[in-house]
Design an enzyme around this catalytic site. Structure first.
Site, PDB file in Angstrom:
ATOM      1  CE  LYS A 166      16.565  -0.820  -1.704  1.00 54.02           C
ATOM      2  NZ  LYS A 166      17.540   0.345  -1.912  1.00 54.02           N
ATOM      3  CE1 TYR A 200      27.218 -31.473  10.697  1.00 59.49           C
ATOM      4  CE2 TYR A 200      26.108 -29.254  10.388  1.00 59.49           C
ATOM      5  CZ  TYR A 200      25.972 -30.616  10.179  1.00 59.49           C
ATOM      6  OH  TYR A 200      25.223 -31.066   9.679  1.00 59.49           O
TER       7      TYR A 200
HETATM    8  C1  LIG Z   1      17.233   1.399  -1.086  1.00 65.34           C
HETATM    9  C2  LIG Z   1      17.233   2.904  -1.472  1.00 65.34           C
HETATM   10  C3  LIG Z   1      16.587   3.940  -0.761  1.00 65.34           C
HETATM   11  C4  LIG Z   1      16.077   3.838   0.850  1.00 65.34           C
HETATM   12  O1  LIG Z   1      17.071   3.958   1.547  1.00 65.34           O
HETATM   13  P1  LIG Z   1      16.574   3.915   3.192  1.00 65.34           P
HETATM   14  O2  LIG Z   1      17.881   4.103   4.033  1.00 65.34           O
HETATM   15  O3  LIG Z   1      16.505   2.436   3.421  1.00 65.34           O
HETATM   16  O4  LIG Z   1      15.395   4.706   3.523  1.00 65.34           O
HETATM   17  C5  LIG Z   1      16.249   5.089  -1.338  1.00 65.34           C
HETATM   18  N1  LIG Z   1      16.749   5.416  -2.511  1.00 65.34           N
HETATM   19  C6  LIG Z   1      17.682   4.525  -3.227  1.00 65.34           C
HETATM   20  C7  LIG Z   1      18.240   4.823  -4.370  1.00 65.34           C
HETATM   21  C8  LIG Z   1      17.816   3.080  -2.665  1.00 65.34           C
HETATM   22  O5  LIG Z   1      18.491   2.354  -3.406  1.00 65.34           O
END
Ligand SMILES: *Cc1c(COP(=O)(O)O)cnc(C)c1O
Length: 376
Positions: A42, A268
């Protein structure tokens, strides 16, 4: 195969696919034999490149991918990736596209369950794979144990969908202080799954572990684990970080050097004021690229020729300035913002954040360059 990092003359994010492969092998070495792996890609593969990461992980044999939203899954399908893809948080408006692209939804409430079944019915689906999520204490998404009878009744009643997995998510798997709470979540998930399976009469895959749970709760792998951050080289612990290799290296270059007099200001709001005769360097990277303004005013730093150089004044939208007084450097020289020597953890901690936020904030404006510099 190795091919070195780029010798860049602009801001780039180098993505080392050999580091990704290394991390995958390390994490899977921790699993019980036969445990399946769902790779989380993701948010553009945690800021890297979701398609390139997924293609490499598919070659390495991952069983499943997961994304947060439907459009992220569509990007994988557009690239020709055929591995099953779980959409962690799909929105009903996108169920049609989800079905058209063979993506698999998380069903986490009565409302979403009903909406999905009717979308799948409209498309004359049979046994469409769905994943049932339970809330065991994170209080974010998921059914409760009191919903089990409703879920089973509705699954049994329809031929349109079939539960291919049951899952839950841990709230604090990286935090040893919360061990008791985590064990309680694990036990609750175990109890829920057993009850669902017994009432349903078949066994969907069970999964609960994220990266830190793979490491801290090896007894709770269940049938599959979901790993994100570890694949990209961060393990939420100093010990684990030593075994993992950062996949992303953010590099830039010195655009211009200024010699300034005592009392002159930089950037800035004139936020930095020179104490003596000083030398500053301007770098083409700003908050629009994902370098937060919170890293300005000497909170964050960059590396030039291996030296830690503080960011001075306010980070601008498209550039930032650093203090290179007494540093042997010139226009065109390479600047490293994060990677192996200044990690996303170090830079994130400086601004009170975590590696996840810093990595995923690197904006799409930054060019991604694929390399294989870690020897394998
Ligand atoms: C993002 C996510 C993961 C991954 O977690 P990590 O700590 O990056 O390994 C796993 N399960 C769900 C439901 C998530 O949203």
């Amino acid at each position: 195969m190795t091919s070195g990092g780029s010798n860049t003359k602009e801001t780039v994010l180098e993505i080392d696919l050999n580091a990704l492969a290394h991390n995958y092998r390390y994490l899977t070495s921790k699993l019980n034999p036969g445990t399946k792996v769902m790779a989380i890609v993701k948010a553009f593969g945690y800021g890297s490149d979701a398609v390139q990461a997924a293609e490499e992980l598919a070659r390495l044999g991952v069983d499943y991918f997961a994304v947060a939203y439907v459009n992220e899954g569509v990007a994988l399908r557009d690239a020709g990736i055929e591995t099953p893809v779980l959409v962690l948080h799909p929105q009903p408006d996108n169920f049609e596209i989800l079905i058209d692209r063979c993506l698999e939804p998380t069903l986490y409430s009565n409302r979403i369950f009903k909406a999905f079944v009717s979308a799948a019915e409209e498309k004359a689906q049979e046994n469409y794979p769905v994943h049932i999520k339970f809330n065991t204490g994170l209080n974010r998404l998921g059914f409760l144990d009191t919903d089990i009878d409703w879920i089973v009744e509705n699954l049994v009643r329809t031929k349109t969908v079939k539960a291919v997995s049951l899952f839950s998510h841990l709230a604090a798997s990286e935090d040893i202080q919360e061990r008791e709470f985590t064990l309680q979540q694990i036990n609750q998930f175990r109890r829920i799954s057993e009850e669902v399976i017994q009432k349903l009469g078949y066994s969907p895959l069970l999964h609960q572990s994220n990266t830190s749970a793979i490491i801290n709760y090896p007894e709770a792998n269940f049938d599959m684990v979901r790993t994100g951050i570890g694949l990209y080289g961060y393990g939420n612990s100093e010990v684990e970080d030593k075994h993992l290799k950062p996949v992303a290296t953010l590099k830039s270059v010195i655009s211009q050097i200024h010699e300034i007099e005592p009392g002159e200001t930089v950037g800035y709001n004139r936020a930095y004021r020179a104490k003596g005769h000083e030398k500053t360097a301007t770098i083409p990277l700003g908050h629009a690229d994902g370098i937060s303004r919170q890293l300005g005013n000497e909170i964050g730093s960059v590396l030039i020729h291996g030296k830690k150089i503080p960011i001075i004044g306010n980070v601008c939208m498209d550039m930032l300035m650093v203090n290179v007084t007494g540093v042997d450097c010139k226009e065109g020289d390479e600047v490293i913002i994060l990677g192996e020597n200044q990690t996303a953890v170090e830079l994130a901690e400086a601004m009170g954040s975590i590696s996840y936020e810093l990595l995923t904030a690197i904006s799409q404006r930054v060019k991604r360059v694929i390399c294989r510099k870690t020897p394998c």
